[in-house]
Motif scaffolding. Structure first.
Motif, PDB file in Angstrom:
ATOM      1  N   LEU A 226      19.040   0.311   2.414  1.00  0.00           N
ATOM      2  CA  LEU A 226      18.026  -0.602   1.664  1.00  0.00           C
ATOM      3  C   LEU A 226      16.862  -1.061   2.335  1.00  0.00           C
ATOM      4  O   LEU A 226      16.931  -1.194   3.518  1.00  0.00           O
ATOM      5  N   CYS A 227      15.671  -1.004   1.642  1.00  0.00           N
ATOM      6  CA  CYS A 227      14.550  -1.280   2.173  1.00  0.00           C
ATOM      7  C   CYS A 227      13.704  -2.106   1.012  1.00  0.00           C
ATOM      8  O   CYS A 227      13.245  -1.428   0.266  1.00  0.00           O
ATOM      9  N   PRO A 228      13.854  -3.251   0.718  1.00  0.00           N
ATOM     10  CA  PRO A 228      13.417  -4.221  -0.203  1.00  0.00           C
ATOM     11  C   PRO A 228      11.838  -3.801  -0.567  1.00  0.00           C
ATOM     12  O   PRO A 228      11.476  -3.794  -2.016  1.00  0.00           O
ATOM     13  N   ILE A 229      11.026  -3.566   0.121  1.00  0.00           N
ATOM     14  CA  ILE A 229       9.698  -3.560  -0.166  1.00  0.00           C
ATOM     15  C   ILE A 229       9.360  -2.099  -0.866  1.00  0.00           C
ATOM     16  O   ILE A 229       8.393  -2.034  -1.457  1.00  0.00           O
ATOM     17  N   HIS A 230      10.328  -1.010  -0.697  1.00  0.00           N
ATOM     18  CA  HIS A 230       9.951   0.219  -1.258  1.00  0.00           C
ATOM     19  C   HIS A 230      11.203   0.769  -2.446  1.00  0.00           C
ATOM     20  O   HIS A 230      11.316   1.662  -2.582  1.00  0.00           O
ATOM     21  N   GLU A 231      12.022  -0.490  -2.555  1.00  0.00           N
ATOM     22  CA  GLU A 231      13.299   0.114  -3.590  1.00  0.00           C
ATOM     23  C   GLU A 231      12.644   0.380  -4.968  1.00  0.00           C
ATOM     24  O   GLU A 231      12.996   1.300  -5.453  1.00  0.00           O
ATOM     25  N   ASP A 232      11.693  -0.338  -5.455  1.00  0.00           N
ATOM     26  CA  ASP A 232      11.101  -0.067  -6.655  1.00  0.00           C
ATOM     27  C   ASP A 232       9.579   0.137  -6.735  1.00  0.00           C
ATOM     28  O   ASP A 232       8.994   0.203  -7.589  1.00  0.00           O
ATOM     29  N   THR A 233       8.787  -0.023  -5.330  1.00  0.00           N
ATOM     30  CA  THR A 233       7.605   0.026  -5.255  1.00  0.00           C
ATOM     31  C   THR A 233       7.175   1.348  -4.703  1.00  0.00           C
ATOM     32  O   THR A 233       7.613   1.439  -3.227  1.00  0.00           O
ATOM     33  N   PRO A 234       6.358   2.050  -4.859  1.00  0.00           N
ATOM     34  CA  PRO A 234       5.790   3.303  -4.082  1.00  0.00           C
ATOM     35  C   PRO A 234       5.173   3.198  -2.888  1.00  0.00           C
ATOM     36  O   PRO A 234       4.597   1.972  -2.579  1.00  0.00           O
ATOM     37  N   GLY A 235       5.066   4.017  -2.149  1.00  0.00           N
ATOM     38  CA  GLY A 235       4.227   4.019  -0.884  1.00  0.00           C
ATOM     39  C   GLY A 235       2.664   4.006  -1.207  1.00  0.00           C
ATOM     40  O   GLY A 235       2.433   4.140  -2.612  1.00  0.00           O
ATOM     41  N   PRO A 236       1.997   4.235  -0.252  1.00  0.00           N
ATOM     42  CA  PRO A 236       2.283   4.309   1.146  1.00  0.00           C
ATOM     43  C   PRO A 236       2.673   3.082   1.650  1.00  0.00           C
ATOM     44  O   PRO A 236       2.087   1.719   1.091  1.00  0.00           O
ATOM     45  N   SER A 237       3.137   2.716   2.914  1.00  0.00           N
ATOM     46  CA  SER A 237       3.408   1.625   3.711  1.00  0.00           C
ATOM     47  C   SER A 237       2.085   1.549   4.535  1.00  0.00           C
ATOM     48  O   SER A 237       1.460   2.318   5.216  1.00  0.00           O
ATOM     49  N   ALA A 238       1.753   0.231   4.885  1.00  0.00           N
ATOM     50  CA  ALA A 238       0.661   0.039   5.867  1.00  0.00           C
ATOM     51  C   ALA A 238       0.903  -1.228   6.550  1.00  0.00           C
ATOM     52  O   ALA A 238       1.625  -2.088   6.222  1.00  0.00           O
ATOM     53  N   PRO A 239       0.429  -1.415   7.728  1.00  0.00           N
ATOM     54  CA  PRO A 239       0.493  -2.554   8.526  1.00  0.00           C
ATOM     55  C   PRO A 239      -0.047  -3.640   7.732  1.00  0.00           C
ATOM     56  O   PRO A 239      -0.965  -3.796   6.891  1.00  0.00           O
ATOM     57  N   ASP A 240       0.866  -4.758   7.777  1.00  0.00           N
ATOM     58  CA  ASP A 240       0.420  -6.209   7.106  1.00  0.00           C
ATOM     59  C   ASP A 240      -0.854  -6.815   8.192  1.00  0.00           C
ATOM     60  O   ASP A 240      -0.474  -7.096   9.363  1.00  0.00           O
ATOM     61  N   LEU A 241      -1.916  -6.657   8.039  1.00  0.00           N
ATOM     62  CA  LEU A 241      -3.155  -7.294   8.686  1.00  0.00           C
ATOM     63  C   LEU A 241      -2.911  -8.664   9.003  1.00  0.00           C
ATOM     64  O   LEU A 241      -3.204  -9.027  10.221  1.00  0.00           O
ATOM     65  N   ASP A 242      -2.458  -9.537   7.968  1.00  0.00           N
ATOM     66  CA  ASP A 242      -2.423 -10.941   8.386  1.00  0.00           C
ATOM     67  C   ASP A 242      -1.234 -10.920   9.425  1.00  0.00           C
ATOM     68  O   ASP A 242      -1.390 -11.817  10.300  1.00  0.00           O
ATOM     69  N   GLY A 243      -0.180 -10.223   9.168  1.00  0.00           N
ATOM     70  CA  GLY A 243       0.781 -10.192  10.368  1.00  0.00           C
ATOM     71  C   GLY A 243       0.441 -10.114  11.697  1.00  0.00           C
ATOM     72  O   GLY A 243       0.578 -10.583  12.640  1.00  0.00           O
ATOM     73  N   LEU A 244      -0.644  -9.106  11.615  1.00  0.00           N
ATOM     74  CA  LEU A 244      -1.160  -8.467  12.900  1.00  0.00           C
ATOM     75  C   LEU A 244      -1.878  -9.580  13.735  1.00  0.00           C
ATOM     76  O   LEU A 244      -2.011  -9.742  15.060  1.00  0.00           O
TER      77      LEU A 244
ATOM     78  N   PHE B 140       5.307  -4.343   7.881  1.00  0.00           N
ATOM     79  CA  PHE B 140       4.557  -3.425   7.032  1.00  0.00           C
ATOM     80  C   PHE B 140       4.679  -3.948   5.433  1.00  0.00           C
ATOM     81  O   PHE B 140       5.683  -4.780   5.125  1.00  0.00           O
ATOM     82  N   ALA B 141       3.564  -3.164   4.630  1.00  0.00           N
ATOM     83  CA  ALA B 141       3.669  -3.828   3.318  1.00  0.00           C
ATOM     84  C   ALA B 141       3.705  -2.584   2.418  1.00  0.00           C
ATOM     85  O   ALA B 141       3.328  -1.537   3.017  1.00  0.00           O
ATOM     86  N   ALA B 142       4.233  -2.559   1.071  1.00  0.00           N
ATOM     87  CA  ALA B 142       4.009  -1.470   0.314  1.00  0.00           C
ATOM     88  C   ALA B 142       2.827  -1.711  -0.429  1.00  0.00           C
ATOM     89  O   ALA B 142       2.454  -2.454  -0.988  1.00  0.00           O
ATOM     90  N   MET B 143       2.060  -0.645  -0.439  1.00  0.00           N
ATOM     91  CA  MET B 143       0.788  -0.383  -1.201  1.00  0.00           C
ATOM     92  C   MET B 143       0.488   0.210  -2.405  1.00  0.00           C
ATOM     93  O   MET B 143      -0.345   0.318  -3.095  1.00  0.00           O
ATOM     94  N   GLY B 144       1.810   0.796  -3.079  1.00  0.00           N
ATOM     95  CA  GLY B 144       1.748   1.399  -4.100  1.00  0.00           C
ATOM     96  C   GLY B 144       2.023   0.364  -5.356  1.00  0.00           C
ATOM     97  O   GLY B 144       2.221  -0.968  -5.331  1.00  0.00           O
ATOM     98  N   ASP B 145       1.964   0.782  -6.744  1.00  0.00           N
ATOM     99  CA  ASP B 145       2.027   0.067  -7.885  1.00  0.00           C
ATOM    100  C   ASP B 145       3.617   0.474  -8.404  1.00  0.00           C
ATOM    101  O   ASP B 145       3.734   1.650  -8.795  1.00  0.00           O
ATOM    102  N   PRO B 146       4.296  -0.292  -8.937  1.00  0.00           N
ATOM    103  CA  PRO B 146       5.770  -0.028  -9.560  1.00  0.00           C
ATOM    104  C   PRO B 146       5.296   0.774 -10.722  1.00  0.00           C
ATOM    105  O   PRO B 146       6.191   1.831 -11.144  1.00  0.00           O
TER     106      PRO B 146
END
Length: 389
Positions: free
Chosen positions: A277-295, A302-308
């Protein structure tokens, strides 16, 4: 007190878990992909991942009570993220974890995830020392850091060493992503495939390749050509991470990978494992990218950058991949009774995520690695599992 050291040549007889040992000016560099495979892909991510010795260990018998290992590690740092701890070397005596150590010095690669650039800074070798080992003849294993490329320079002991004889344990070859590689695990024997192998009583070859479980043909050929009694393939998350292919390409790529593996292992128990299980990508495509606010806050997430909605055009999500992998295995199993499927959510699912969430949204922590390893051992090596003895 002066110690009389015995220096033992570092040879393939003492190294387990590597598919190739590259001779360097100073020593040997273990690789987890053969030279031919490495030559077919110049990708820096793959080069880093396969040279990090996850699952690789020195194994020998000796009455020694002191051991020294000279190494030249390559460490990673990320701009804006907290410093990474030095990789651990785990010492096992007769199968039990006895001591841990780190290696200072070494090269450093500093990665800027916002620009995709890296700065390389050379450094000196280091010596890892273990003392106070129990007297008498014993099996000694030094598990190398799963997250640091490690050039081996010299092995010294205060008594002679000899190779450990073949004790007839089955060989389990596993291929997967950074989760199988050991990302965010506490130590090299704490990654889930090592834990599962210990519980299953098998010898592990770990082809967990961070960011690089991409159905590459050269990886399939490496699996095909490596002697193994049991094989598992954990497929999915990296294909979404990189937004590498669509469903149209995914299905034949899986078939092609399995076809290649079966050329060398026609009857070997083969377990296909879908993503945990990886909630950010269960139903949302990639790519993954670093969360800049977190950095900016000093946290690597990481955050999912795609659109369901893009699933309609064939973009992959973990849900889509699980459904298709299950279908492929059912189809092939009609003619391949040794082919099996395991839903990764049986290893780490919604209840596990509620208790042990993924710290960076992608990778399990040390406690979750242990849970996944225990679950895999029960489901795969248990009495009713595909790898039952």
């Amino acid at each position: 007190m002066h110690t009389e050291w015995t220096t033992t040549p570092l040879t393939a007889e003492l190294v387990r878990g590597a598919l190739d040992l590259e001779r360097t000016e100073r020593g040997i560099l273990p690789h987890r992909l053969p030279a031919r495979a490495r030559a077919q892909c110049p990708d820096e991510q793959l080069a880093t991942a396969e040279s990090q010795p996850s699952g690789v260990r020195l194994v020998f018998r000796t009455p020694a009570t002191a051991v020294e290992l000279d190494t030249l590690p390559t460490k990673r740092a990320y701009v804006g993220a907290p410093p990474r701890p030095d990789g651990l070397y785990d010492l096992l005596v007769d199968g039990r974890l006895t001591a841990q150590a780190t290696a200072g010095g070494g090269h450093t690669v500093t990665i800027d995830m916002t620009t995709g650039t890296a700065e390389h800074r050379p450094g000196p070798p280091a010596t890892v020392s273990f003392t106070g080992l129990p007297a008498g003849m014993k099996d000694v294993e030094i598990w190398l850091p799963h997250n640091e490329t490690t050039e081996l320079l010299a092995l010294r002991t205060d008594a002679p060493v000899q190779p450990v004889p073949d004790r007839g344990r089955r060989v389990w070859l596993h291929h997967g992503s950074s989760i199988s590689h050991g990302s965010d695990a506490a130590s090299p024997t704490g990654i889930w495939p090592v834990l599962a192998a210990s519980l299953g009583g098998v010898e592990l070859i770990n082809l967990g390749l961070a960011g690089s479980a991409l159905l590459d043909p050269f990886t399939a050929r490496a699996v095909r050509d490596t002697p193994a009694d049991l094989i598992s393939l954990k497929v999915g998350i990296n294909l979404v991470n990189l937004d590498l292919m669509r469903l149209r390409a995914f299905t034949p790529a899986v078939h092609g990978f399995l076809d290649t593996v079966r050329e060398g292992h026609p009857d070997t128990p083969l377990l296909v494992v879908s993503p945990i299980l990886c909630p950010i990508h269960e139903d949302t495509p990639g790519p993954s990218a670093p969360d800049l606010d977190g950095l900016r806050a000093g946290q690597l997430r990481f955050a999912a950058m795609g659109d369901p909605a893009e699933r309609a055009s064939g973009k992959l999500t973990l849900g889509v991949i699980r459904e298709e992998l299950s279908r492929i295995v059912r189809q092939r199993a009609a003619d391949d009774p040794h082919l099996h499927y395991l839903d990764g959510r049986d290893l780490y699912g919604e209840a596990d995520h509620a208790e042990l969430p993924l710290p960076d949204q992608l990778h399990p922590d040390a406690a979750a690695h242990r849970r996944i390893g225990e679950r895999f051992a029960a489901l795969a090596f248990g009495a009713d599992g595909p790898f039952a003895g």
